[in-house]
Structures are given as structure tokens and as C-alpha cells.
Design a protein around this motif. Structure first.
Motif, PDB file in Angstrom:
ATOM      1  N   ALA A  57      73.784  35.815 -88.638  1.00  0.00           N
ATOM      2  CA  ALA A  57      73.677  37.303 -89.223  1.00  0.00           C
ATOM      3  C   ALA A  57      72.651  38.260 -89.067  1.00  0.00           C
ATOM      4  N   LYS A  59      77.673  43.214 -91.117  1.00  0.00           N
ATOM      5  CA  LYS A  59      76.588  42.212 -90.745  1.00  0.00           C
ATOM      6  C   LYS A  59      77.253  42.101 -89.317  1.00  0.00           C
ATOM      7  N   GLN A  60      75.955  41.787 -88.410  1.00  0.00           N
ATOM      8  CA  GLN A  60      76.320  41.553 -87.013  1.00  0.00           C
ATOM      9  C   GLN A  60      75.847  39.990 -86.890  1.00  0.00           C
ATOM     10  N   SER A  61      76.755  39.508 -85.921  1.00  0.00           N
ATOM     11  CA  SER A  61      76.306  38.086 -85.480  1.00  0.00           C
ATOM     12  C   SER A  61      75.858  38.262 -83.980  1.00  0.00           C
ATOM     13  N   GLN A 116      84.555  37.033 -79.773  1.00  0.00           N
ATOM     14  CA  GLN A 116      85.147  36.795 -81.165  1.00  0.00           C
ATOM     15  C   GLN A 116      86.134  35.560 -80.852  1.00  0.00           C
ATOM     16  N   GLN A 167      81.782  42.133 -85.999  1.00  0.00           N
ATOM     17  CA  GLN A 167      80.507  41.373 -86.168  1.00  0.00           C
ATOM     18  C   GLN A 167      79.483  41.471 -84.866  1.00  0.00           C
TER      19      GLN A 167
END
Length: 196
Positions: free
Chosen positions: A42, A63-65, A103, A182
Motif C-alpha cells: 500500500a 490508498k494505492q497498491s 484486481q 487501489q
């Protein structure tokens, strides 16, 4: 945050997600819980710079993954971009497609996963033959699968102006509609790198 705690948190989430799986289906199907790959990290979300305004017009949500891609995953990114161009759609459509595939399958062209499979979900987008996405052979072809996803996206009025997760969710109908958000930053980075 301490790296040991972060690693345990990510692995704990990955373990829970593995139990639920990451699967998709078309508009008539609900999906299982989103998974975080153990390699996913994250990172703090932020607004895009001027160069990303076309790729991320609304800024990223939450939040970004990010995951490291191997050569097969990179090949699938390039296939998604090529299919997007053949469909006469723009870079934003490619960002939505890549984020959706990140995803659903972590950009892996998945075959049948046995007991871990959500019904008969297959391929980059976890599309289901039984729900009309195409034959198993078709939906495990990255070009066909991308064009099928984009066909669904084109049918959504105003998809270009929607936040990524809303556009992806309208096509995929996931039980976890916010999970697509994300991956927006990594998807935009990949499109910026490989579009031309």
C-alpha cells in the motif's frame, strides 16, 4: 510503520483474501472478496500531476497498491493496451481495463482454479462462460477478453467521467466495488509507459 507489522498485516489480509478469492463475472454476477497479493504494498494516494490528468482525471481514491510485474504480466498489459487501441478507445479506457485486471487476476491469464474458482471465472478479467462472456478459449485470449470488457464499458453512459472504481464496477458487478480503486495509480503508470 514498522516493516514487520506491515508485512504481517499484508500477509494476514492476503490470507483472508485467499480464502475468499479474487473472481469476477459479468454484469449479472456478484464477486468474492478482493485479495491483496503478498507482494502488494500500500502506498499513499495523491493527486496526479499534469501529465497524468488525462489518465487519472479524478485523482486516485484511497490508498494505492502496487505489485511487481513479471514478463508474462507485462505482456498482458501490452495486450490490453493493443486491444484498447483496436477498439478505438483512449488511454483512460486502458487505465480502467488494466486496473480491473490487476484486481481480478493480478494481470495473470488464469485458467480454472478448481475449488478456489468462483464458478467458472477465467482469464485476465475473471469472466464467466456460463454468463455469456464467451467460450473458455475466447475469454482466456487477452485480446478477446479485453474487447469484451471494453464492450461492456462502452455501453455505460458517461463512463469517461466516472471515477475508475465506478466504471469498473458497472461492468464487473463485484461484491467489493471499491477494490478497483487501489490499482489506479499503477494502471496509469503502465499506460503512460506502454501506450506509445
Amino acid at each position: 510503520m514498522n516493516t514487520t507489522i506491515l508485512r504481517k498485516s499484508v500477509l494476514g489480509i492476503a490470507g483472508l483474501a485467499f480464502a475468499g478469492g479474487v473472481f469476477a463475472g459479468p454484469v449479472t454476477e456478484a464477486h468474492a472478496a478482493p485479495a491483496m497479493d503478498a507482494k502488494a504494498v500500500a502506498v499513499q494516494a495523491d493527486k496526479p500531476g499534469a501529465d497524468k490528468s488525462k489518465l487519472i482525471p479524478h485523482g486516485v481514491q484511497g490508498k494505492q497498491s502496487r505489485i511487481d510485474l513479471d514478463s508474462e504480466q507485462t505482456k498482458n498489459v501490452k495486450a490490453i493496451i493493443a486491444a484498447t487501441k483496436k477498439s478505438h478507445m483512449d488511454e483512460r479506457a486502458a487505465v480502467i481495463s488494466i486496473a480491473t485486471s490487476l484486481q481480478e487476476s493480478k494481470l495473470e491469464n488464469l485458467g480454472h482454479l478448481g475449488d478456489r474458482n468462483d464458478h467458472d471465472s477465467l482469464g485476465l478479467f475473471q469472466q464467466r462462460p456460463s454468463s455469456g462472456w464467451g467460450s473458455p478459449k475466447q475469454i482466456t485470449d487477452p485480446e478477446y477478453a479485453t474487447k469484451a470488457f471494453l464492450k461492456g464499458l462502452k455501453q455505460i453512459d458517461g463512463w469517461q467521467d466516472m471515477p475508475l472504481t465506478e466504471a469498473a464496477q458497472t461492468v464487473q458487478v463485484s461484491a467489493y466495488p471499491d477494490a478497483y480503486a487501489q490499482w489506479e495509480r499503477q494502471a496509469a503508470d503502465l499506460v503512460a509507459k506502454y501506450w506509445n
